[in-house]
Motif scaffolding. Sequence first.
Motif, PDB file in Angstrom:
ATOM      1  N   TYR A 229     -30.868 -37.298  21.888  1.00 57.55           N
ATOM      2  CA  TYR A 229     -30.045 -38.502  21.828  1.00 57.55           C
ATOM      3  C   TYR A 229     -30.890 -39.706  21.417  1.00 57.55           C
ATOM      4  N   GLU A 291     -16.362 -42.933  20.850  1.00 56.10           N
ATOM      5  CA  GLU A 291     -17.029 -43.501  19.683  1.00 56.10           C
ATOM      6  C   GLU A 291     -16.631 -44.964  19.579  1.00 56.10           C
ATOM      7  N   THR A 304     -21.911 -45.873  17.686  1.00 55.63           N
ATOM      8  CA  THR A 304     -22.509 -44.833  18.527  1.00 55.63           C
ATOM      9  C   THR A 304     -21.418 -43.912  19.063  1.00 55.63           C
ATOM     10  N   SER A 305     -21.836 -42.679  19.332  1.00 58.27           N
ATOM     11  CA  SER A 305     -20.993 -41.735  20.064  1.00 58.27           C
ATOM     12  C   SER A 305     -21.568 -41.644  21.467  1.00 58.27           C
ATOM     13  N   SER A 306     -20.874 -42.244  22.434  1.00 57.67           N
ATOM     14  CA  SER A 306     -21.383 -42.346  23.806  1.00 57.67           C
ATOM     15  C   SER A 306     -20.796 -41.246  24.690  1.00 57.67           C
ATOM     16  N   HIS A 307     -21.632 -40.739  25.594  1.00 58.83           N
ATOM     17  CA  HIS A 307     -21.217 -39.718  26.558  1.00 58.83           C
ATOM     18  C   HIS A 307     -21.704 -40.142  27.934  1.00 58.83           C
ATOM     19  N   CYS A 323     -25.825 -41.781  31.108  1.00 62.91           N
ATOM     20  CA  CYS A 323     -25.163 -41.906  29.807  1.00 62.91           C
ATOM     21  C   CYS A 323     -26.151 -41.693  28.662  1.00 62.91           C
ATOM     22  N   THR A 324     -25.635 -41.140  27.573  1.00 63.79           N
ATOM     23  CA  THR A 324     -26.399 -40.985  26.347  1.00 63.79           C
ATOM     24  C   THR A 324     -25.544 -41.473  25.185  1.00 63.79           C
ATOM     25  N   ALA A 325     -26.197 -41.820  24.108  1.00 62.31           N
ATOM     26  CA  ALA A 325     -25.467 -42.247  22.921  1.00 62.31           C
ATOM     27  C   ALA A 325     -26.235 -41.813  21.684  1.00 62.31           C
ATOM     28  N   THR A 326     -25.500 -41.409  20.671  1.00 61.32           N
ATOM     29  CA  THR A 326     -26.079 -40.989  19.398  1.00 61.32           C
ATOM     30  C   THR A 326     -25.654 -41.972  18.314  1.00 61.32           C
ATOM     31  N   ASP A 327     -26.603 -42.336  17.482  1.00 62.95           N
ATOM     32  CA  ASP A 327     -26.315 -43.261  16.379  1.00 62.95           C
ATOM     33  C   ASP A 327     -25.506 -42.515  15.315  1.00 62.95           C
TER      34      ASP A 327
END
Length: 456
Positions: A229, A291, A304-307, A323-327
Motif C-alpha cells: 500500500y 475510492e 486513492t482507494s481506501s480500505h 487503514c490503508t490506501a493505494t494511489d
Amino acid sequence: RAARAGEAIVIRNTDTDPRVDAEAYRAIGMRAFVSVPVLNAQGAWPGLISALTPSPRDWRPDEVKLLVEVGYRVFLRIERARTEEALAASEIQYRTLFESIDEGLCTVEILFDEQGQATDYRFLEVNPAFGRQTGLENAVGRTMRELTPMHEAFWFDTYGRVARTGEAVRVEHEAAALGKFYDVYAFRIGDPSAHRVAILFHDVMTRKLADEALRQSEERFRLFVTASYDILYRMDANWQHMLHLDGRNLLADTVSPSATWLETYIPPADHPIVETAIRTAIVDPHFFALEHRVLCADGSMGWTSSHAVPVLNARGELLEWFCTATDITARKQAEEALRVSEVRYRALFETMGQGYGLAEIIVNEVGLPVDYRMLEINPQFEKLTGQNREIFLDGRTVREIAPELKEAWYAFYGSVALTGVPAHRDIHAEAWNRWFEVSAYPTGRPERRQVGIFFS
C-alpha cells in the motif's frame, strides 16, 4: 505507671495502702503482694509476675530482688518457647511452599577467586521443581561448573554481585548451555560473609519463542502492508481523530492526533461521500472500501482507494481503525482519458461519412474462416448498403442474415484476422447490387479474431 516504668510494685498491707482497693483484695483473701513487670527487648511489659500473701507482710529488699530475677528468667523461657513455636510454624510454611511451588528454588554459595571475581557457585538446597526447570539431577553439594561446564559467565557475575552488594535482582536471560531461558529473582540470605544467595526462577523459553514468532509475524505483516500500500493510517473509534498517517510523499504525514484530517486531506466536494461511508461503517463495524479524491502533499488533486479494518478488543469493543490506501490517480486519469476518447470516438462513429463496422471472424474446426458476426455498425452503414443495421446487430451471423453474399467476403475478412495484415480492395456485393471500396485491419488481441472495416 510504675509497671510501665519497669518498677516493682510493693504493697505491705492492702487495708492501709491507698494505692489499692482494700475491699477487693479482702474479697480474694489477699492482704499483701509484690508485682514485678516483665519487660521484653523493646522495653514493653507484656505481663507481671507477682507474689501474694493472705496477711500483711513487710517485704524485704532481697525478696523483691529475687522476684525480679525469677521474673526475668521466666520471661526468657516464655519468649524462647514462643520463638521456637513461631519458628516451627514458619519452617512448616516455608517447607510447604518450598516443596509445592512450580518455580525452581535453590540456595547457593557463591565461590570467588583471589581477585574477588565470582567463578562458580555450589548448590546448598534445591526444591523438587528445580530438576524440572533445569534438567539437572543430584545438584546439592555440587557446583554449577561441575554440572554444566559451559554455563554462561553472565550468571556467575549476576549472582556474585548480589552476594557482594546485597541488592536483589530480577532478570530474564538465556541459559544456552541448558537450552533454557529463565526469569530469575535472586537475593542474598544469611550472613553476608557466607556469600549465600537464594534463586527463584522458571523457564520462559516457550513464551520467548512465542514472542519471537509473534514479532516475526508482525514484521512480515508490516513489510507486506508497507510493500502493498502507498499510505498507512489509523483512526480512532469514531473517526473524530486521525491518530497517525504515513503519507509516503503522496500525502502530508500526520504524526500526532488530528481532528482536522477531513479538511486537510479530502476536498470539500467529497466530504459527503466520505462521511456517509464512515457513518455506515461505525453503526456495524466492518471492513469497508471507498475510492475518493485527496489533496496531495504537492498541492495537486489525486485519487486513492481506501480500505479500513476495525480493531476490536477481547470483549469485541471497537478500539480504532487500521487503514490503508493505494494511489489510483494514474488509473483515474486513464479512465477519464478513456471516457473522453470514447466520447470522441462515438461522435466520430455516429457522424463520419464512411461506413464502419467491427466484425468477429468465425472459423471452422480446422481454423478456416467460414463466417463473421457484426459487433458494431455506424449509422452510415444503412445509407451505403440499404440494409437495416439493427438486423446485423441481433447476434446472428452474416451467413444467417444474408446467405446470398459471396465467399469472397468471408475470405477477405478472414485473411486479415488470421494473418494480422491490413488489406484494401474494391469488392462487389451482388445481393445488394453495389460496389464498395473496403479497408480492413486487425484490431484487439489476435485470439479474438476481430476486424475493423471502413467502406464507401
